[in-house]
Design a protein around this motif. Structure first.
Motif, PDB file in Angstrom:
ATOM      1  N   GLY A 374       0.590  -1.059   0.334  1.00  9.81           N
ATOM      2  CA  GLY A 374      -0.262  -0.361  -0.252  1.00  9.81           C
ATOM      3  C   GLY A 374       1.308   1.581  -0.121  1.00  9.81           C
ATOM      4  N   GLU A 375       2.141   0.951   0.206  1.00  7.47           N
ATOM      5  CA  GLU A 375       3.005   2.317   0.268  1.00  7.47           C
ATOM      6  C   GLU A 375       3.347   2.789  -1.248  1.00  7.47           C
ATOM      7  OE1 GLU A 375       5.385   2.792   3.957  1.00  7.47           O
ATOM      8  OE2 GLU A 375       6.314   1.353   2.575  1.00  7.47           O
ATOM      9  N   ARG A 376       3.302   4.192  -0.945  1.00  5.42           N
ATOM     10  CA  ARG A 376       3.838   5.017  -2.790  1.00  5.42           C
ATOM     11  C   ARG A 376       5.262   5.819  -2.546  1.00  5.42           C
ATOM     12  NH1 ARG A 376      -2.329   8.022  -3.249  1.00  5.42           N
ATOM     13  NH2 ARG A 376      -2.596   6.611  -4.229  1.00  5.42           N
ATOM     14  N   ALA A 377       5.527   5.363  -3.380  1.00  2.00           N
ATOM     15  CA  ALA A 377       7.204   6.012  -4.036  1.00  2.00           C
ATOM     16  C   ALA A 377       7.252   6.960  -4.880  1.00  2.00           C
ATOM     17  CB  ALA A 377       8.132   5.295  -3.875  1.00  2.00           C
ATOM     18  N   ILE A 378       7.747   7.812  -4.471  1.00  3.79           N
ATOM     19  CA  ILE A 378       7.798   8.675  -6.043  1.00  3.79           C
ATOM     20  C   ILE A 378       9.560   8.717  -6.403  1.00  3.79           C
ATOM     21  CG2 ILE A 378       8.784  10.752  -4.865  1.00  3.79           C
ATOM     22  CD1 ILE A 378       7.250  12.533  -7.563  1.00  3.79           C
ATOM     23  N   SER A 379       9.848   8.446  -7.461  1.00  2.00           N
ATOM     24  CA  SER A 379      11.229   7.832  -7.539  1.00  2.00           C
ATOM     25  C   SER A 379      12.460   8.211  -8.829  1.00  2.00           C
ATOM     26  CB  SER A 379      11.868   6.262  -7.359  1.00  2.00           C
ATOM     27  OG  SER A 379      13.101   5.713  -7.460  1.00  2.00           O
ATOM     28  N   ASN A 384       8.839   1.084 -12.746  1.00  2.00           N
ATOM     29  CA  ASN A 384       7.780   1.331 -11.957  1.00  2.00           C
ATOM     30  C   ASN A 384       6.977   0.633 -12.247  1.00  2.00           C
ATOM     31  OD1 ASN A 384       7.311   2.355 -14.143  1.00  2.00           O
ATOM     32  ND2 ASN A 384       5.868   4.197 -13.234  1.00  2.00           N
ATOM     33  N   PHE A 385       7.465  -1.050 -13.054  1.00  2.00           N
ATOM     34  CA  PHE A 385       7.000  -2.029 -12.716  1.00  2.00           C
ATOM     35  C   PHE A 385       5.960  -2.679 -11.353  1.00  2.00           C
ATOM     36  CE2 PHE A 385      10.324  -4.073 -15.999  1.00  2.00           C
ATOM     37  CZ  PHE A 385       9.443  -2.782 -16.584  1.00  2.00           C
ATOM     38  N   VAL A 386       5.485  -3.093 -11.324  1.00  2.00           N
ATOM     39  CA  VAL A 386       4.573  -4.008 -10.062  1.00  2.00           C
ATOM     40  C   VAL A 386       5.347  -4.800  -9.860  1.00  2.00           C
ATOM     41  CG1 VAL A 386       2.426  -5.782  -9.151  1.00  2.00           C
ATOM     42  CG2 VAL A 386       2.111  -4.451 -11.502  1.00  2.00           C
ATOM     43  N   GLY A 387       5.124  -4.461  -8.167  1.00  2.62           N
ATOM     44  CA  GLY A 387       6.411  -4.539  -7.464  1.00  2.62           C
ATOM     45  C   GLY A 387       8.091  -4.095  -7.368  1.00  2.62           C
ATOM     46  N   ARG A 388       8.168  -3.865  -8.095  1.00 10.13           N
ATOM     47  CA  ARG A 388       9.287  -3.385  -8.522  1.00 10.13           C
ATOM     48  C   ARG A 388      10.451  -2.724  -7.567  1.00 10.13           C
ATOM     49  NH1 ARG A 388      14.128  -3.386 -11.547  1.00 10.13           N
ATOM     50  NH2 ARG A 388      14.987  -1.474 -11.994  1.00 10.13           N
ATOM     51  N   MET A 389      10.059  -1.956  -6.492  1.00  4.86           N
ATOM     52  CA  MET A 389      10.951  -1.427  -5.388  1.00  4.86           C
ATOM     53  C   MET A 389       9.975  -2.453  -4.282  1.00  4.86           C
ATOM     54  SD  MET A 389      11.513   2.423  -4.597  1.00  4.86           S
ATOM     55  CE  MET A 389      11.790   2.733  -6.245  1.00  4.86           C
ATOM     56  N   GLY A 390       9.557  -3.472  -4.231  1.00  6.18           N
ATOM     57  CA  GLY A 390       9.368  -4.368  -2.867  1.00  6.18           C
ATOM     58  C   GLY A 390       7.618  -5.197  -2.737  1.00  6.18           C
ATOM     59  N   PRO A 392       3.987  -6.012  -3.960  1.00  7.06           N
ATOM     60  CA  PRO A 392       3.315  -5.971  -5.498  1.00  7.06           C
ATOM     61  C   PRO A 392       2.135  -4.830  -5.107  1.00  7.06           C
ATOM     62  CG  PRO A 392       2.834  -8.235  -4.103  1.00  7.06           C
ATOM     63  CD  PRO A 392       4.149  -7.786  -3.636  1.00  7.06           C
ATOM     64  N   GLU A 393       1.437  -4.634  -3.710  1.00  8.19           N
ATOM     65  CA  GLU A 393       0.389  -3.702  -4.137  1.00  8.19           C
ATOM     66  C   GLU A 393       1.341  -2.459  -3.366  1.00  8.19           C
ATOM     67  OE1 GLU A 393      -2.713  -4.683  -1.780  1.00  8.19           O
ATOM     68  OE2 GLU A 393      -2.485  -7.342  -2.184  1.00  8.19           O
TER      69      GLU A 393
END
Length: 419
Positions: A374-379, A384-390, A392-393
């Motif tokens: 549920g978290e959002r990051a601006i990077s 920015n694929f699904v689950g790219r930074m952790g 999958p949601e």
């Protein structure tokens, strides 16, 4: 029939007077690159071959950057494998903790790539070096193994799309905004196995760091490579960083392109890529109200000194919003040191951000900023694929350092003009 820049480089390295799109060639390599994730696989493949040594210990670069300093036992074992291989073969360009940086920022900085080179790397963002007028592209670990053993690689010669860049970008519009705009325009498969060749008078207004960013993300449009012409800025950069001789190739006037796209840089706005594909772009004026939990400034795309200066300029005199985690990751030790000398690190820390040692870290959900459900990051990263930074949601929004820094302050996706 004339040739494009890329085709001329490949022809020269294949020992041919000319090549055409679709032709299969075997080309000599000037550099073979691997990292701590992909090199162990290549090493195991090379061990299956009859060769006993690498083709040239000076033309292989091994960079420990994805999970270093080691985050767990598996990453420690991977680095140990590469470390022992580098020692066994006396590899000149081996970069570990203390010397390492994110590979695609480190190699140009160390002068290992120059104009006219042909480079493969077992990492998809190897296309970064096209900013220097080199042909560089990502390959699999098996191809890396063959490259280390023979100094050669097979290629299908790519056709090309020509991007004519005109005009001067407005304040806060950077190379990241330009390449996100292009990917939004043509899609993530719009340049599939094609060379993205950037030309036009607008290039003069782009810094080398802008160009590295744009070439870096050619792969996000499906490109085989991205490449810029060699101008005064390119030559100055190479002379500052490298003692290697370089060769300048220029496209023929009658070179054939699949498509020509003209972009007036003066009309562009800061651009953000929404989940879950880089092509899902909106200008900062179209973003709406999107709250964030984390802001990441760094990566092989946007971790260079210009990126850090821009982020610091935005953050200076402000503070990261309550509930937002701001993570700053310089791409190399040299950038880290420049940040310290210029007072940028002080600005970041006083603003409430943390500063990490150089690492790919959170870009691939590795460490130093993995997202929860549920978290959002601006990077400022590239995917920015699904689950790219952790989880999958979780959600990743791609942007420039200026937008990421401003968003860290407001707690929602914002442009620097809003501060």
């Amino acid at each position: 029939m004339g040739m494009t820049m890329t085709q001329k480089i490949l022809a020269a390295h294949a020992g041919l007077s000319e090549v055409a799109a679709g032709q299969l060639i075997e080309a000599d390599l000037d550099l073979v690159l691997g990292n701590d994730v992909t090199t162990p696989v290549a090493i195991r493949e090379m061990e299956k071959m009859t060769v006993k040594d690498v083709y040239d210990r000076d033309k292989i670069a091994l960079v420990m950057d994805h999970f270093t300093p080691n985050k767990d036992i598996k990453s420690a074992e991977n680095c140990k494998c590469v470390r022992e291989f580098a020692k066994k073969h006396d590899v000149t360009n081996y970069f570990d903790v203390g010397e390492m940086g994110i590979e695609h920022a480190l190699l140009p900085e160390r002068g290992l790539v120059v104009a006219g080179d042909t480079v493969i790397g077992a990492d998809s963002h190897t296309c970064t070096y096209g900013a220097l007028g080199a042909f560089s592209t990502g390959v699999g670990s098996t191809d890396m193994a063959a490259g280390m053993a023979t100094g050669k690689a097979w290629f299908k010669v790519p056709s090309a799309i020509r991007f004519i860049l005109t005009g001067k970008p407005a304040k806060w519009v950077s190379g990241k905004d330009i390449i996100l705009h292009i990917i939004g325009k043509i899609g993530v498969d719009g340049a599939l196995y094609k060379s993205m060749e950037f030309v036009g008078d607008g290039i003069a207004h782009l810094s080398m760091d802008d160009r590295f960013t744009m070439a870096n993300m050619a792969i996000e449009a499906g490109g085989k490579n991205g490449i810029f012409p060699v101008d005064e800025k390119t030559v100055a950069y190479m002379k500052e960083h490298s003692a290697k001789p370089f060769t300048v190739y220029e496209a023929d006037e009658d070179a054939e392109y699949d498509e020509t796209i003209t972009i007036d840089l003066s009309t562009l706005r800061p651009t953000v890529s929404f989940p879950h594909l880089p092509e899902n772009t909106r200008t900062i004026d179209e973003v709406g109200d999107v709250a964030i939990d984390q802001a990441v400034i760094g990566s092989c795309t946007n971790g260079r000194i210009d990126d850090m200066r821009i982020a610091a300029k935005v953050l200076e005199g402000h503070h990261v919003a309550k509930g937002v985690r701001a993570i700053v990751i310089p791409a190399t030790q040299k950038v880290y040191l420049q940040m310290l000398e210029e007072g940028l690190t002080k600005i970041f820390i006083e603003a409430g951000a943390i500063v990490s040692t150089p690492t790919c870290g959170p870009c691939l959900g590795g460490h130093m900023g993995v997202l929860a459900k549920g978290e959002r990051a601006i990077s400022t990263t590239n995917r920015n694929f699904v689950g790219r930074m952790g989880h999958p949601e979780s959600e990743v929004y791609l942007a420039s350092p200026a937008v990421a820094a401003a968003s860290a302050v407001t707690g929602k996706i914002s442009g620097p003009e809003e501060l």
